[in-house]
Design a protein around this motif. Structure first.
Motif, PDB file in Angstrom:
ATOM      1  N   LYS A 165       0.839  -1.206   0.000  1.00  0.00           N
ATOM      2  CA  LYS A 165       0.000   0.000   0.000  1.00  0.00           C
ATOM      3  C   LYS A 165       0.875   1.259   0.000  1.00  0.00           C
ATOM      4  N   LEU A 166       1.875   1.288   0.871  1.00  0.00           N
ATOM      5  CA  LEU A 166       2.766   2.447   0.951  1.00  0.00           C
ATOM      6  C   LEU A 166       3.619   2.584  -0.302  1.00  0.00           C
ATOM      7  N   MET A 167       4.132   1.451  -0.807  1.00  0.00           N
ATOM      8  CA  MET A 167       5.002   1.505  -1.982  1.00  0.00           C
ATOM      9  C   MET A 167       4.236   1.999  -3.209  1.00  0.00           C
ATOM     10  N   ALA A 168       3.000   1.558  -3.383  1.00  0.00           N
ATOM     11  CA  ALA A 168       2.208   2.008  -4.526  1.00  0.00           C
ATOM     12  C   ALA A 168       2.012   3.526  -4.485  1.00  0.00           C
ATOM     13  N   ASP A 169       1.711   4.054  -3.325  1.00  0.00           N
ATOM     14  CA  ASP A 169       1.524   5.494  -3.187  1.00  0.00           C
ATOM     15  C   ASP A 169       2.822   6.243  -3.466  1.00  0.00           C
ATOM     16  N   PHE A 170       3.924   5.692  -2.995  1.00  0.00           N
ATOM     17  CA  PHE A 170       5.219   6.347  -3.171  1.00  0.00           C
ATOM     18  C   PHE A 170       5.654   6.360  -4.636  1.00  0.00           C
ATOM     19  N   LEU A 171       5.384   5.272  -5.344  1.00  0.00           N
ATOM     20  CA  LEU A 171       5.780   5.193  -6.752  1.00  0.00           C
ATOM     21  C   LEU A 171       4.770   5.866  -7.679  1.00  0.00           C
ATOM     22  N   GLY A 172       3.564   6.123  -7.174  1.00  0.00           N
ATOM     23  CA  GLY A 172       2.521   6.623  -8.048  1.00  0.00           C
ATOM     24  C   GLY A 172       1.937   5.537  -8.920  1.00  0.00           C
ATOM     25  N   PHE A 173       2.030   4.275  -8.474  1.00  0.00           N
ATOM     26  CA  PHE A 173       1.493   3.132  -9.200  1.00  0.00           C
ATOM     27  C   PHE A 173       0.138   2.749  -8.601  1.00  0.00           C
ATOM     28  N   GLN A 174      -0.591   1.910  -9.322  1.00  0.00           N
ATOM     29  CA  GLN A 174      -1.855   1.377  -8.827  1.00  0.00           C
ATOM     30  C   GLN A 174      -1.575   0.236  -7.848  1.00  0.00           C
ATOM     31  N   PHE A 175      -2.214   0.259  -6.687  1.00  0.00           N
ATOM     32  CA  PHE A 175      -2.125  -0.864  -5.756  1.00  0.00           C
ATOM     33  C   PHE A 175      -3.127  -1.922  -6.169  1.00  0.00           C
ATOM     34  N   VAL A 176      -2.640  -3.159  -6.366  1.00  0.00           N
ATOM     35  CA  VAL A 176      -3.528  -4.270  -6.716  1.00  0.00           C
ATOM     36  C   VAL A 176      -3.328  -5.367  -5.677  1.00  0.00           C
ATOM     37  N   ASP A 177      -4.315  -5.569  -4.846  1.00  0.00           N
ATOM     38  CA  ASP A 177      -4.229  -6.586  -3.808  1.00  0.00           C
ATOM     39  C   ASP A 177      -4.182  -7.972  -4.451  1.00  0.00           C
ATOM     40  N   ALA A 178      -3.204  -8.792  -4.033  1.00  0.00           N
ATOM     41  CA  ALA A 178      -3.091 -10.155  -4.565  1.00  0.00           C
ATOM     42  C   ALA A 178      -4.364 -10.949  -4.319  1.00  0.00           C
ATOM     43  N   ALA A 179      -5.122 -10.584  -3.289  1.00  0.00           N
ATOM     44  CA  ALA A 179      -6.362 -11.289  -2.986  1.00  0.00           C
ATOM     45  C   ALA A 179      -7.420 -11.097  -4.071  1.00  0.00           C
ATOM     46  N   ARG A 180      -7.222 -10.151  -4.945  1.00  0.00           N
ATOM     47  CA  ARG A 180      -8.196  -9.903  -6.005  1.00  0.00           C
ATOM     48  C   ARG A 180      -8.013 -10.838  -7.195  1.00  0.00           C
ATOM     49  N   PHE A 181      -6.830 -11.446  -7.329  1.00  0.00           N
ATOM     50  CA  PHE A 181      -6.610 -12.227  -8.550  1.00  0.00           C
ATOM     51  C   PHE A 181      -5.734 -13.472  -8.377  1.00  0.00           C
ATOM     52  N   MET A 182      -4.928 -13.561  -7.328  1.00  0.00           N
ATOM     53  CA  MET A 182      -4.011 -14.697  -7.161  1.00  0.00           C
ATOM     54  C   MET A 182      -4.782 -15.850  -6.528  1.00  0.00           C
ATOM     55  N   ILE A 183      -5.218 -16.815  -7.350  1.00  0.00           N
ATOM     56  CA  ILE A 183      -6.167 -17.830  -6.925  1.00  0.00           C
ATOM     57  C   ILE A 183      -5.474 -19.175  -6.702  1.00  0.00           C
ATOM     58  N   PHE A 184      -5.648 -19.715  -5.518  1.00  0.00           N
ATOM     59  CA  PHE A 184      -5.161 -21.056  -5.208  1.00  0.00           C
ATOM     60  C   PHE A 184      -6.216 -22.099  -5.558  1.00  0.00           C
ATOM     61  N   ASN A 185      -5.756 -23.205  -6.110  1.00  0.00           N
ATOM     62  CA  ASN A 185      -6.588 -24.393  -6.285  1.00  0.00           C
ATOM     63  C   ASN A 185      -5.884 -25.512  -5.527  1.00  0.00           C
ATOM     64  N   GLY A 186      -6.315 -25.745  -4.304  1.00  0.00           N
ATOM     65  CA  GLY A 186      -5.556 -26.638  -3.432  1.00  0.00           C
ATOM     66  C   GLY A 186      -4.269 -25.947  -3.023  1.00  0.00           C
ATOM     67  N   ASP A 187      -3.146 -26.617  -3.238  1.00  0.00           N
ATOM     68  CA  ASP A 187      -1.851 -26.036  -2.888  1.00  0.00           C
ATOM     69  C   ASP A 187      -1.185 -25.330  -4.059  1.00  0.00           C
ATOM     70  N   GLN A 188      -1.825 -25.338  -5.216  1.00  0.00           N
ATOM     71  CA  GLN A 188      -1.225 -24.773  -6.421  1.00  0.00           C
ATOM     72  C   GLN A 188      -1.988 -23.544  -6.890  1.00  0.00           C
ATOM     73  N   ILE A 189      -1.269 -22.667  -7.591  1.00  0.00           N
ATOM     74  CA  ILE A 189      -1.914 -21.500  -8.186  1.00  0.00           C
ATOM     75  C   ILE A 189      -2.699 -21.921  -9.425  1.00  0.00           C
TER      76      ILE A 189
END
Length: 442
Positions: free
Chosen positions: A118-142
């Motif tokens: 969150k802090l790094m995105a603001d500092f760089l002027g980049f968009q913060f994208v929470d991994a919880a929005r797209f990094m999907i586990f299926n069992g133990d694998q992505i």
């Protein structure tokens, strides 16, 4: 396009944030930034992740965790204020505090990455994208298909994003963390998802050394090595790069650059599919681990006694210990395990093997260290292993076991713990120096 992952030491405080900013802004191709949780610094001897783990321990013991949480909160607020940022990090801290009493381990431990990103995105002027929005586990694998579909709905052309490493979510939307070192894995997965041209892994060392610099002063840096060589060295104990982070980039032939945040001007180590090996460079790297136990079992023509083999493996599996299996002849083979994995089960395992498996002998060796010499040269010139054995024998280093398959790119020597450092030093100093001599006789 480059994916740049920055480890905990690279984001430990405001000063390190500024170094990251300079690196990212120096090249417009660095459009995806992945960060670990704020790590150790001169002023902060404990990683944020370890503080969060301690909060959980105190919570579960019904003890007061508030002072530690207050310290974590203060650390992020100080980074925000020193950098002159406007992000309302207090709101996130308040939400985390409200959930501590009943949240999952994975949720709590992942909040260091979340807040740092969150802090790094603001500092760089980049968009913060929470991994919880797209990094999907299926069992133990992505689940790569589901993850890329979700990511494509979030990012747009010309995107510049910061993503927290170390976690994603399961199919039910619950936070799931990766193994420690999971920031490397997250960065590698991101490189795969966005089809990066290069995956940069920024840490506090300038690439991978040929041998542990704590053992070998001024150890030579490895300029280039293959994915397979890196995987073997990582498995055998180098801590610069997480072993599980190799496959996602290897799958798409994305090179890895291991670089130093504190000295970005220095060359690092490049990891690629293949390299033009120097025939005089017999060993690419040396790594190892201490404190193994070795259980060796023997029975006349054991390789033909499938009934006894089945009993042996049944005994081993019953105790839930992770052993490596090493055949050592027609009559015998060995099991290797870290001493800490065996713990207090060792005597019981030995007794079960002796009493239940109809063996001629069961032999136990403790305090064994494994030292691996890794190089593609070893698969092409297996006699090199014999030459290394001769060098170690000249130094009166007792070899307890040798592990090498015909096509293997590594040879592993089992020595006593007390000979561990001396073995690494001997291989490092003598093998490549004798390359020309070896070339004449192999």
């Amino acid at each position: 396009m480059k994916v740049a992952k920055f480890g905990g030491s690279s984001v430990a405080n405001a000063g390190q944030f500024k170094k990251v900013q300079a690196i990212v802004k120096a090249n417009d191709d660095r459009r995806v930034v992945v960060v670990s949780a704020a790590g150790k610094s001169d002023d902060e001897p404990i990683k944020v992740t370890d503080l969060l783990i301690e909060i959980e321990r105190l919570r579960d013991a019904h003890e007061n965790y508030q002072p530690i949480f207050d310290h974590v909160a203060k650390r992020f607020v100080e980074i925000r204020d020193e950098l002159g940022l406007t992000v309302e990090i207090e709101d996130d801290l308040r939400k985390i505090s409200d959930r501590i009493h009943n949240c999952s381990h994975d949720y709590l431990v992942s909040r260091g990455e979340y807040l740092t990103a969150k802090l790094m995105a603001d500092f760089l002027g980049f968009q913060f994208v929470d991994a919880a929005r797209f990094m999907i586990f299926n069992g133990d694998q992505i689940d790569y298909k589901a993850s890329i579909q979700r990511l494509n709905k979030i990012i747009s052309t010309g995107y510049q994003i910061v993503v927290p490493g170390f976690y994603g979510v399961d199919k039910n939307g619950e936070i799931r963390i990766m193994p420690r070192g999971g920031g490397d894995i997250s960065g590698s997965i991101m490189a795969n998802l966005v089809d990066a041209d290069l995956y940069e892994n920024w840490t506090d060392v300038s690439g991978i050394k040929m041998a542990d610099p704590r053992i070998i002063n001024n150890s030579r840096k490895i300029n280039e090595l293959t994915y397979e060589e890196l995987q073997e060295l990582s498995y055998m104990g180098i801590s610069v790069f997480q072993e599980e982070a190799i496959q996602p980039v290897k799958e798409k032939q994305i090179p890895i650059a291991i670089l130093n945040t504190n000295h970005p001007e220095e060359d690092g180590t490049l990891v690629v599919d293949s390299v033009n090996s120097d025939p005089n460079q017999l060993v690419t790297g040396i790594a190892g681990k201490k404190d193994y136990v070795v259980i060796s079992v023997s029975k006349y023509q054991l390789n033909k006694r499938l009934d006894i083999m089945a009993k042996i493996f049944s005994v081993i599996q019953k105790f839930g210990v992770s052993f490596d299996y090493v055949p050592s002849g027609t009559d015998s083979f060995s099991f290797l395990a870290r001493r800490t994995d065996v713990a207090d089960k060792l005597d019981v395992i030995i007794n079960a093997l002796e009493n239940d498996c109809d063996l001629d002998s069961v032999k136990l060796e403790k305090n064994i260290a494994l030292v691996a010499a890794v190089s593609y040269q070893l698969s092409k010139r297996p006699a090199i292993a014999g030459r290394i054995l001769d060098l170690l024998d000249d130094s009166q280093i007792k070899i307890h076991l040798v592990i090498q398959e015909g096509s293997d790119i590594k040879v592993v020597f089992g020595v006593s713990n007390e000979d561990y450092e001396r073995t690494i030093a001997k291989i490092y100093r003598d093998v490549n120096l004798k390359a020309k001599k070896l070339k004449m006789v192999i």
